[in-house]
Scaffold this active site. Sequence first.
Site, PDB file in Angstrom:
ATOM      1  N   GLU A  42      30.274  18.212 -25.874  1.00  0.00           N
ATOM      2  CA  GLU A  42      31.235  18.646 -24.842  1.00  0.00           C
ATOM      3  C   GLU A  42      32.010  17.473 -24.236  1.00  0.00           C
ATOM      4  O   GLU A  42      32.360  17.496 -23.058  1.00  0.00           O
ATOM      5  CB  GLU A  42      30.512  19.446 -23.745  1.00  0.00           C
ATOM      6  CG  GLU A  42      29.924  20.755 -24.251  1.00  0.00           C
ATOM      7  CD  GLU A  42      29.318  21.618 -23.146  1.00  0.00           C
ATOM      8  OE1 GLU A  42      28.884  21.053 -22.135  1.00  0.00           O
ATOM      9  OE2 GLU A  42      29.282  22.846 -23.299  1.00  0.00           O
ATOM     10  N   GLU A 102      27.770  27.443 -28.760  1.00  0.00           N
ATOM     11  CA  GLU A 102      27.085  27.933 -27.562  1.00  0.00           C
ATOM     12  C   GLU A 102      27.751  29.204 -27.062  1.00  0.00           C
ATOM     13  O   GLU A 102      28.813  29.168 -26.456  1.00  0.00           O
ATOM     14  CB  GLU A 102      27.085  26.881 -26.437  1.00  0.00           C
ATOM     15  CG  GLU A 102      26.209  25.681 -26.716  1.00  0.00           C
ATOM     16  CD  GLU A 102      26.064  24.769 -25.503  1.00  0.00           C
ATOM     17  OE1 GLU A 102      26.409  25.205 -24.372  1.00  0.00           O
ATOM     18  OE2 GLU A 102      25.620  23.620 -25.681  1.00  0.00           O
TER      19      GLU A 102
END
Length: 849
Positions: free
Chosen positions: A192, A261
């Site tokens: 991320e 995710e």
Amino acid sequence: MRERKKATCSLLLLLQVLVQLAVLGNLATPSFSANVTYDHRALLIAGKRRLLISGSIHYPRSTPEMWPDLIQKSKEGGLDVIETYVFWNIHEPVRNQYDFEGRKDLVKFVKTVAEAGLLVHLRIGPYVCAEWNYGGFPVWLHFLPGIKFRTDNEPFKAEMQRFTTKIVDMMKQENLYASKGGPIILSQIENEYGNVESAYGSGAKPYINWAASMAVSLDTGVPWVMCQQANAPDPIINTCNGFYCDQFTPNSNAKPKMWTENWSGWFLSFGGAVPYRPVEDLAFAVTRFFQLGGTFQNYYMYHGGTNFGRTTGGPFIATSYDYDAPIDEYGIVRQPKWGHLKDVHRAIKLCEEALVATDPTISSLGPNLEAAVYKTSSGLCAAFLANVGTQSDATVNFNGNSYHLPAWSVSILPDCKNVALNTAKVNAMAVVPSFTHQSLQVDSSDPVGLSWSWINEPIGISKDDAFVRPGLLEQIKTTADRSDYMWYSLSLDVEGGSQDILHVESLGHGLHVFVNQKPAGNKAGNSNNVKVAVDIPITLAHGKNTIDLLSLTVGLQNYGAFFDEAGAGVTGPVTLKRSANATTIDLSSQQWTYQIGLKGEDWGLSSGSSSQWTAQPSLPTKKPLTWYKTTFTAPGGNDPVAIDFTGMGKGEAWVNGQSIGRYWPTNISPSGGCTNSCNYRGSYGSNKCRKNCGNPSQQLYHVPRSWLQSSDNTLVLFEEIGGDPTQISLATRQVGSICSHVSDSHPLPVDMWDSDSKTGKRSDPDPVMILKCPTPDQTISSIKFASYGTPHGTCGSFRHRKCSSSKALPAVQKACIGSRSCSVGVSVATLGDPCKGVTKSLAVEASCA
């Protein structure tokens, strides 16, 4: 292309057998390896495109004894892949000193996955976020000369490469990459970073390019991914994280559309209500992703588990990491979430041949209505019909047939004709969990007061390694996170006793103030504002006084640009406003004495073995800074165990020397904003659906069965703010009721789905209600509720309405009582017709014994 269009079931079975043999050491030669590559449509394993469904299970958030059952339930739920982060700080707590034992045994976890016949995505990072302490970085990293995290910095890159290489080499030595016959088909580098990249300026892009190059150079033989990294350089695959990823597009047409995710719920913070995500919305998100070209999606989390010890980040992340996942914190399948998603996986897999062979053709069926069709030259056809509107159901015409689409739903048609599943119509049964409480049975015939022993934690400076410094020190740089606690102590001479105001400002996360060894006040931050500022009225004596400030952390920051520099502790200003002469004394720059951690930590009290414990009839309660110890007998049976900390304030608990985490039952969630029946229609967010308002954020704390013995278990508590340990109880998690609610417009259960590709005729046109007791030794003992017509409510609170057939209850009782599982056709032929011309449903609640 013809080979890519063939069924992959036999290949999957062969791969699973090969993986298991490889792990057992019977098949370790490269000639049996499965090369993993990718193209625009999918990952290719041994040259075959694969549609893969994955779920996250973090090995240190459960125990090795739990792993096989968790993984088997994941497999039964339709998963192909288990995804896990690798947690640097637990494996290298001291530089160059490694720990891969017990819950940290990464190799054993990967092998356990392989033994179940599943594949692995290893997210090395090594930054993980994950609501984990310091984002997974070891705190010692912060102290290396010249280091700057997650940027083009040589000291950081050297350490990151060293640890990443260590993990890769471990996997290679055990032949755990698919290229060597093992289960690992993917690895991830960084995590991320795209969310925070701009903050790192000119150092960001060179760092990402270096990370990609470094990872590829390790020659794992499997692809690498970067999630949330739109500029991931080739050959790294950029992937999506979020509640929805159907609109995500990779940064190259040569890369597949992957979702690393899919947030199955959200994490719990101390002081917050419990988040949950309706399964209808989660199923909608999953199906939309595959509808629009996705071929790999992962649930974060599939089993969340528990933040044992001091592993929580945040700050203020709770000890429970349940995440409303399909398998709950205790390892029990959460119904109907687990079951409905299993049906979704089954329905999508029925479409796999067509999905991996081609791209979809998208067409509009009206406002907020669309069809996606996968059709091949060989005649394969699969379709998805979507209603992305949030308000109104719709009826659409597709290929000459009429289909009903509830709002915010997708129907899956594996043959472009018959509906195998609609995401808003749940066939899976629901289960209401319950906890049975029992007293903390002590292994003693003594009165309750004598069953506990205690030790008082000294207030202020008590250790020989205390030190003096001018000014106020930042806590993390001083303690290196060796403890949650640090003492700041000051001696102060004043003239005349008076009522004064002590002003203290702290970066967080909590603070206790003592004046002349007496509690004067305390305050804690929260997940929205970790900082603390207090004005405490105090009375000083004439002459010498002591001011002791106990600063505490509740998990270190784990997310955000430069999160590693957030800091904690009393950094000031600290002032004394004197009422006698209306002056303000600045205490910040004076000589402070410091102590890292607690005396009880140095004594090793958490093991319970110290000889210093005191036992007397007058047990001190509601007293801050107190260590307590008792012994207890474990509950009988195999049900998961928790401790109910009612009566306690805040602290940490150990069972037989193992930390079950921080407890904080006095931290109450807000009184408003909760609903037990959240509308799944419309975009989900972390604040949309919450429950448990006005109650402790977490009251029950998981104790793994493997940590318990039948009797003589030692429980140690460090109570920080004051509590009564005699109110503590044990709880076992059980199933309260099982329920099903199926309408006569539901499709058949997907496991019964069967169609003839030419005629589309079904063997049985009626929906079916299915119930099944959770364990093999149980049978359905009673039917608490049964209504066919227009019943209302949810499992545990069903209610009859005017339209209710008298035949429903006897029909369900006859089919179900005495059996572990049963099924009842949902039709007027079976259940009667209490109100003609009305869409009806069958709602049932049953008990198992």
